[in-house]
Scaffold this active site. Sequence first.
Site, PDB file in Angstrom:
ATOM      1  N   CYS A   1       5.939   2.082  -6.601  1.00 45.43           N
ATOM      2  CA  CYS A   1       6.782   0.933  -6.300  1.00 45.43           C
ATOM      3  C   CYS A   1       5.845  -0.256  -6.398  1.00 45.43           C
ATOM      4  CB  CYS A   1       7.338   1.050  -4.873  1.00 45.43           C
ATOM      5  SG  CYS A   1       7.881  -0.523  -4.197  1.00 45.43           S
TER       6      CYS A   1
ATOM      7  N   LYS B   1       2.208  42.363 -14.628  1.00 48.28           N
ATOM      8  CA  LYS B   1       3.021  41.163 -14.418  1.00 48.28           C
ATOM      9  C   LYS B   1       2.093  39.965 -14.519  1.00 48.28           C
ATOM     10  CE  LYS B   1       6.576  39.262 -11.374  1.00 48.28           C
ATOM     11  NZ  LYS B   1       6.025  37.935 -11.215  1.00 48.28           N
TER      12      LYS B   1
HETATM   13  S1  IVH Z   1      10.431  41.396 -17.464  1.00 49.34           S
HETATM   14  C1  IVH Z   1      14.918  40.741 -17.801  1.00 49.34           C
HETATM   15  N1  IVH Z   1       7.849  41.786 -17.819  1.00 49.34           N
HETATM   16  O1  IVH Z   1       7.809  37.656 -13.968  1.00 49.34           O
HETATM   17  C2  IVH Z   1      13.440  40.846 -17.926  1.00 49.34           C
HETATM   18  N2  IVH Z   1       8.535  39.837 -16.648  1.00 49.34           N
HETATM   19  O2  IVH Z   1       9.159  37.427 -11.339  1.00 49.34           O
HETATM   20  C3  IVH Z   1      12.741  40.252 -16.771  1.00 49.34           C
HETATM   21  N3  IVH Z   1       6.688  38.392 -15.958  1.00 49.34           N
HETATM   22  O3  IVH Z   1      10.464  35.618 -15.008  1.00 49.34           O
HETATM   23  C4  IVH Z   1      11.326  39.990 -16.988  1.00 49.34           C
HETATM   24  N4  IVH Z   1       5.063  39.611 -16.816  1.00 49.34           N
HETATM   25  O4  IVH Z   1       8.261  35.386 -16.260  1.00 49.34           O
HETATM   26  C5  IVH Z   1       8.800  40.980 -17.298  1.00 49.34           C
HETATM   27  N5  IVH Z   1       5.611  42.251 -18.230  1.00 49.34           N
HETATM   28  C6  IVH Z   1       6.551  41.436 -17.730  1.00 49.34           C
HETATM   29  C7  IVH Z   1       6.225  40.245 -17.064  1.00 49.34           C
HETATM   30  C8  IVH Z   1       7.261  39.472 -16.525  1.00 49.34           C
HETATM   31  C9  IVH Z   1       5.358  38.497 -16.152  1.00 49.34           C
HETATM   32  C10 IVH Z   1       7.348  37.274 -15.253  1.00 49.34           C
HETATM   33  C11 IVH Z   1       8.563  36.725 -15.965  1.00 49.34           C
HETATM   34  C12 IVH Z   1       9.661  36.764 -14.960  1.00 49.34           C
HETATM   35  C13 IVH Z   1       8.936  36.863 -13.664  1.00 49.34           C
HETATM   36  C14 IVH Z   1       9.783  37.527 -12.587  1.00 49.34           C
END
Ligand code: IVH
Length: 703
Positions: A436, A112
């Site tokens: 301001c 993530k």
């Molecule tokens: S999947 C419907 N995969 O995490 C699909 N998200 O907390 C949903 N993110 O808004 C997302 N790496 O910006 C997905 N490998 C990954 C990811 C990822 C980062 C972020 C993404 C999402 C957020 C959710």
Amino acid sequence: MSIKEEIDKLTQELKVYQDKYYKEGISLVSDNEYDRLTDRLIALEKEHPELQHPDSPTKRVGSDLTNDFPEVKHTIPVLSLDKAYSDAAVLEFFSRSIQKEGGALSFAAEEKIDGISMVLYYEKGILVRAVTRGNGEVGNDVTPNIMTMHSVPLSLPEPVDIAVRGEVYLEKADFERLNAAEADEAKKAANPRNLAAGTVRRQKSSEACRVPLTIFCYEGFWSNKAETPSDHLHILSYLRSLGFRINPHLAFFDSDKEKARKKLDDAGLEGEAYSFEEIDEFIKKKTAERKNLPYEIDGLVFKINELGVREKFGYTEHHPRWAIAYKFEAPQAEAKLLDITVQVGRTGRITPVAEITPTKLGGSTIRRATLHNQEYIDELELAIGDTVSVSKRGDVIPAVESVTEKNNEGNTTYKMPLDCPCCHSPVVQVGGLQYCQNYDCPDQVKGRIAYFASVDEMDIVTLGPKTVELLYNAGLLRNIEDIYTADFQKAAGLPGFGDKSIELLQKGVKESLSRPFATVLSALGVADIGKKSAEILVKNGFDSIDKILNAVDRNDTEAFSSIAGFGTVTGERIIRAFSSERLRETIEALRKAGVHMSAEEDEKDEEENEQVFAGQVWCITGSFQHFNPRTKALKEIEKRGGRTVSSVTGKTTHLLSGEGGGSKRAEAERLGVKIVSEDEFLEMLGQEKAETESDENGQMFLL
Ligand code: IVH
């Protein structure tokens, strides 16, 4: 060759050169030749914009035109993820899903990435829009900046209509390098994500292209369902074949390792194969590896691989039911954003402040957190009702770090008011900040007076922000100079204002007349002149207000900018500030009241205070009735030529010992250092007890 043919040819050539260079690191032409061709294409496109290709390689270079980032509607739902904080919770997600499906399932696990969520929209294989997540329905169109990223294909090898989700991020090393090169302390970013978010919203794409943002793509949405592959692994390999950047750190879970391995192989993907039982091992491994990755990740995402099942499970309003995010650590604190209020400071700067649900954080309950400015709010895409993660920066000032969950009331990104919340004059933008510009704005006036009187400036005891507010509202203080002319007797009877308060205030005001010129200079609160710079000015020959005003009247920027540590910008700001008629009126009124306007006056004052402590070395311990904070006693010693030290040594000649002085006193006794009580000290200062009076309540205070 016609113009069109030349544009087509250059476009083609440059595309090949860029691809070779950015994807394979191979330079097919010299840098000079490459620049020459690019400049030629830019020039031709400028003259014939209708002939520019939508995926022209010149878009990578960016432009100096000012971008605005219009709000646009997403054509796919851009949802967030459900969260899990333990391996057990992930395993539970696996078994819950399998049970619900009533058959075998497999899961992809991805890092993530802690970056900026982006949706890239392609029509017939051409990038038409890059949109931030926003509130999931509406985001900001940031296409020109995203087009400068070499990892984002401007056109695809197939004419598909597709929306691709990915995370735009900045590698840690690039962040460190860029932040170290940023001279302006205020412009330094807190972390790679903040710098990436700021870059995505740069006004000029020619500036955005200097920050090496990159992207990992992880989902694709086809408008023609028939084109959709059958599982997630094939989405990833297809995205890769279209030229998107896919994170190679992929893991895959199935009921046994062999099955997992086979599915990875079928999709032609590298990756690690695991069985469900190995989940805790996998999470441990990733947690340990995290710090060694070149980019920041804040968790792991587990996704059901089978797309048919994804469709069946569907979505809640907030997240897909087919995925879960494992977060490495519970957020520091989560709170709901109830409102955003806007404060006006003494310089007129308008700062948005988050009003949040009371939240325990680091031992205290916080209700408010700083939001810096509109740009910061835009970067977070922060809307009222959102759930936010708050931290204490440097362990003191609470700040909103990120949005963890969007509101479901349909609120879009908060916009600061266009007029001052205090005096309603129009707000002016100055380099990303809001001001301001009404000098008489009550909040500014009160702020200026309170700043002038504060402990670190003129140190006028009892004239704190609350008293300033009270006296301002009573019409007694409407300007800094009023401090020296106001008839404070008229304040008698105001809530919390007795005879004693008036007397103390008058005494504080009188005492402030002996503050050195450098202090007066910084207490004026003029742009760029704080305590340090005021002292530097004085040391560099600007030892009287008249010398400063003369240089200002000559418009002699150089006189200021040539001082080490001051630049042209500072010089210009000093000139602008001291050119103000209003400030000059204040200065003249203060001069008339007897406030020091030159270092010469400081010296005269010192002479009057005989150097009775010359050659002595004083240390101080315990607490005092008349010197609170006790640094005030140190100032008295230094004023009279004594030196002060923080510990008792053989060189110490006197120990000023108040109530509760412990080890230092023992040490002084052992070394035979003269121990002086508070009463004795007052006597030495020539302010004997006789000068202390008691008021009607019998309380003692110093006149
Ligand atoms: S999947 C419907 N995969 O995490 C699909 N998200 O907390 C949903 N993110 O808004 C997302 N790496 O910006 C997905 N490998 C990954 C990811 C990822 C980062 C972020 C993404 C999402 C957020 C959710």
